[in-house]
Structures are given as C-alpha cells and as structure tokens.
Scaffold this active site. Sequence first.
Site, short mmCIF file in Angstrom:
data_model
loop_
_atom_site.label_atom_id
_atom_site.label_comp_id
_atom_site.label_asym_id
_atom_site.label_seq_id
_atom_site.Cartn_x
_atom_site.Cartn_y
_atom_site.Cartn_z
N LYS A 1 0.82 -1.22 0.00
CA LYS A 1 0.00 0.00 0.00
C LYS A 1 0.85 1.27 0.00
O LYS A 1 0.48 2.28 -0.58
CB LYS A 1 -0.93 0.02 1.22
CG LYS A 1 -2.03 -1.03 1.16
CD LYS A 1 -3.06 -0.70 0.12
CE LYS A 1 -4.22 -1.68 0.12
NZ LYS A 1 -5.10 -1.48 -1.05
N SER B 1 1.78 -9.57 -0.65
CA SER B 1 1.43 -8.15 -0.65
C SER B 1 1.61 -7.48 0.71
O SER B 1 1.81 -6.27 0.78
CB SER B 1 -0.02 -7.99 -1.11
OG SER B 1 -0.88 -8.75 -0.28
N GLU C 1 -10.05 6.12 2.12
CA GLU C 1 -10.88 5.05 2.67
C GLU C 1 -9.95 3.95 3.13
O GLU C 1 -8.82 3.83 2.65
CB GLU C 1 -11.80 4.51 1.57
CG GLU C 1 -11.19 3.42 0.65
CD GLU C 1 -10.06 3.92 -0.25
OE1 GLU C 1 -9.85 5.14 -0.34
OE2 GLU C 1 -9.36 3.07 -0.84
#
Lengths: 254, 412
Positions: free
Chosen positions: B87, B378, B109
């Site tokens: 991210k 991830s 969000e």
Amino acid sequence: MKLSAEIAQVSARKDILLMTHIVLGYPSFETNREVIAQMVANGVDLIEMQIPFSEPMADGPVIIKANQDSLLAGTRLNDCLNFAREMTGTHDIPFLFMTYYNILFKYGIEAFCRRAVEVGVQGFIVPDLPPEEGADYLKYTRQYGLAPIQIFAPTSTPERMSFLSEAGGGFIYCVARRGVTGTQTTFDEEFNNYIAQCRASTDMPLAVGFGISHRDDVQALIGRADIAVIGSETIRLVDRQGAAAVGPFIAGLR
Amino acid sequence: MKNLNGYYGQWGGAFIPEVLHETFRQLKDFYSAARGDPAFWQEYADLMATYSCRPTPLTAADNLSRHFGGARIFIKREDLNHTGAHKANNVMGQGLLVKRMGKGRVIAETGAGQHGVATATMAAKFGFKCTIYMGEEDVMRQRPNVFWMEKLGAEVVPVTTGSKTLKDAINAAFRDWVTNMDNTHYCLGTACGPHPFPEMVAWFQSIIGLEAREQIERQFGKPPARVYACVGGGSNAMGVFQGFLDLPGVELVGVEAGGEGLETGRHAARLASRDGSPGVAQGYKTMFLQDDDGQMRTTHSVAAGLDYVGVSPILTDLWEQGRVRFASATDSEVMAALELTMTREGIIPALESSHAFVQAFKEAGDMSPDEAVIINMSGRGDKDIFTIANAFKDPSWQQFIIDKGKEYEAER
C-alpha cells in the site's frame, strides 16, 4: 406535452415553481402515496422520485439513510415502476425519476427508457452520469421523448455549462453549493454570480436545489431561479411529524 | 495497457458527479505531467529506497519448493515495505503528486486499515492534514490499525452507512471530497474508482513488477512460468503483473476471496465465480457482485482487504482477454497455507496475501523444477495478530486477551 413546454406554461402563472423529492419505499410506499397527495394538493409543480440505490455517492446522511432503509424493507425496482405508474395516473403534474446510473445500466438503458414512458415519467436525473459517459443514455432518452436533466455545479466552468446544456433536456438542475444533499446553503454574492453564469449558459429553466428548506430560501430564489427544489427537508419532516405535516409545510413555502 | 479515455476494453470510465469534474480535470493534468516527467519517477524511486525498503527482496522459498516437489517458489516480499504492505507504494506516489498540486489535506478510505495506516504515515511525513474513513464494522475488527492511524495524527471517522465496510468508506470519502476538493486530495487506495485512479495507482504499484522481473532473471536466469497475486481491488496484482505483461509465456494468476466457498454465496469472487455481472458504481464500470436490480450485495472474506464488491477495470479487461486467469481460495484453505508458510519458511503472510499462496501451492507440485513461480506477498501478517489469532481460535491468545481485559477493568 414535453417537460420544458409544461414548465414554461406553469411559469407564466407563478413566481417560482416548486419541485419536491421523495425516496421510493421510504418509509413505505403507503407513506409515499400520502406525502405525494399532500404535495400535489398544496401546489407542488414537479416531483422527483428517487429509486433507491445501495451506493448513493452524491447524497447526504438523510437521503442515504432513506435509500438504505427502503432497500432493507425490500423495495425492488419493479415496485418503484408500478408505483410511478399509479402516481402519474392519479396526479396531473410531471414526475421524474432520480437515481444512480447502475439502476438504468443493469436494466438495459433502452428498456428502462421504454418502461419509464409506459409508467408516465417525463425525465431522469442521474447524478453520476456525465454526458461523456452517457452516449446511449442521451440517445435513448431523446428517442423516447424523455428529458435527460443535466446538473450544473458551482465548480462548472462557463464552457462546461454550455456543453452540459447542449446535452440536456427539460431544465437544468443547479446544485446550489459544494457538498452533498441536506445541509444549509447561503445566498450570497458568490451564489448570485453563479446563478447569473448558469442563466447565461443555457436557455432552459433553472432549478436550484441542495439546502433549500424554508420559505425564506424559496423567496430568495424568486427572480433568480425558475424552480426551487425541496429535497431532504420533507424527508426529515415526515420522519419527525408524519406525512400529514407535509401539506402545511409546502403551503407555507410560497 | 491500452487506455482510451480511461477505458480498458469496455471497462473503467469516470462516472463522477458534475461537482467533481474540475477536480478530476486538474488531477488528470498533474498526473499526466508527472507521468511524462522522468524526474518525477526518479524522485519517487529515491523516496521509496530511502524512506521505505525498496527494492524489496525476492526470496527463494526452498523449503516450500522441496515440500511440493515441483516448481521453484519465489516470494516477492512487499511485507518488508514500510508500514508492512504494498500500500505504501501508491500512497507515497500520490503524496508526491499532492505536493505538486499544492494541496494541504488528504483523505482516504480503508478496509483492513493498511491503506489508512500508509496514508496517515505519508501525511505525517509530508505535513498534510489527514482524515481516514473506515466502516464501523472494520473499526471494530481492526482496532490496532485505528490506534496507529490516530497516533500518526490522522482523524479516523467510522462510517455507519450501508454495510459499514470498505465500499461505504469509499462513498463517505467521495462525499468529503465533493465538499472540500479545493484543498483536499482523495488518496484512493486501489486500482479502482474513476479514471485516472486505476491507471495512476497501477503505475505507482508497477515498481513491484519492475523489480521482480529484474530479480527473477538474475536469481533464476529466466522469467517465471507463473505469477500469483491476491485480488481485492487489484492494486498489488496489477503491480506485479505489469512486470510480465509483455511476456506471453508467463501465466498471470489472480486469486480472489472464496470465503466460505463459492457455492455458499458467501465470498468476494467477482471474476472467479459466476456471481459477478457488469455494473457501474463508485465511479467506474466493472464486474460487480450485485443483484438483478443492480443493488450491491454483501460480500464475505476472512481477509478484510479482499472483501470488496468491485474489481480493477484493468484486471477485468485482462481477464476478458484471457491474459489473467482467476481462481479463488476459501477461508479455511487460507489458514492452512498461512500455517505452512510460517512453519516452513519463517515468513508470515497477511491473510490477503495468503490467498495467492493457496493457489500457488495447489499448482506447484504439478510443475517442473526448471520452472519458477512468483508469489506476490502483498503484506505481512504479524500486524494482523488479532485477526489471525482469532481465525486460528488460539486458546492461549484468548486467555491473554481475557486477562488483559480484567487488568484494564481493575485499573479503571
């Protein structure tokens, strides 16, 4: 009669038109029926009926909750269409559908337009569909004689307003300010300049909505706008005082 | 990626309210200028090398490779990125863009909280004000991430509308943006939403694939046979896949949340199940999990980050073209793959990432030792201790929480 012609005819008799808003199936179709009867009896000129959607991205808390509760209560698209047919058959004012694009897209745009004509609705307000994405929508609304009502915002440039006006039909819905539905708007110098710009960019009637909730707001719009839009306020009123309170409220606005 | 006005095949677009038209025009201008400016990417790569941990390693998972006795398994270690997941790549890139745009506030969000923590981190570093929208359900499920966001200086707003999860947090962020667009940038966390977000987020995440391509060729001598990535919104998958899109021999596999099983309906598999259908919501056109009227359905996954109704329009196009194959992993398969990876390799994948491990494990044994597979890890799982401990129903952890609760109670 086409929506724009109908608006022009009524405008000749009144200082300003009133358009009100309801969320279909909230709190129930029974209450919708009563509220609409009160609205029409007290002189409302147009009504936008919102077909509830699970993702109402442009709406504020009051209307979001109404969308959500209506869906939770089991409202289906077909119920909304049938109810619309009943209303257009009962009351002699124009009715519009307000909803988000996915409702039309999923149903099939041409099929939805055909159905809207069958149930007697005269146009659509679809806040998440800019003309750039709406080639089919614009084609079929025209083909079926429905008004694809476009939206102006305070952030729209003059060029953008002309482009939107070109694509639109019926009237222009001018969002009075930034933000979502349901909070107060102030009618200051900036607002006057904005409305003047809207007027200069289109020949169509101007409806002003977002935060119009009192007699003073409606009075302030006379001479500036052609239609005052009352949105969240009647939902609040019905929540607090029930459907019977809508008539006196509407009667007191003009 | 062919991109005509934000369309990938028939998917994508920009279905936005008129009030945001100018904001998007400005964003597209700044993004195009940045994309065309080699100095911008250099600044981004330098930032990620010095503030985060890029390039992240490509780890040869030899114990797992031996265990399955087929392909050589490599793991791309996005868990070692700052804040523990891929991210940060997107967020730091958008942060640099916000500086160029001269705005002073960011909103985002978050579902699982990873994107929220990454955004709060970026805002602290760049001196932006920061508001994070998070579904009330997720606030309760992911308290540790809420704690860190607040400590990093962000305001966390619990969203109480709709299903109170990720999609509702996205709606709430859009509502903030339509009010405050002049000084605020919406830092969308995945390769979804209106154009230019899918393309822009995929661009920042492409750093994963660029590195992985170079690393596998150096460490294995040739490209991999297959690349696996979990798919929620699709940003980590787009990131790693872009390193191999030009090699038709490399099979790209996206793994969605199978939840309690596709046949139960309690899942979030938009492409791997038959339950998805074309729709337009949250500003873009893709395959959504929705009913016949076009109302979005509730989704389910053990991994909050995969529990989403839509999917990147870029991935939907690649799926339609047959370039990316889609599979799904159930909650229980995920827990088994996580346990195996921890005990064999000493690596703790996030629940989201563990979905990619499941599919790789199903296939590796049937492949040859002169083939390699890359699993994009991830994010790291140790940050999810509450969720993972809960999913394992670990008795000693439960006792610890009970005791800790009593301790806090007594201190009151």
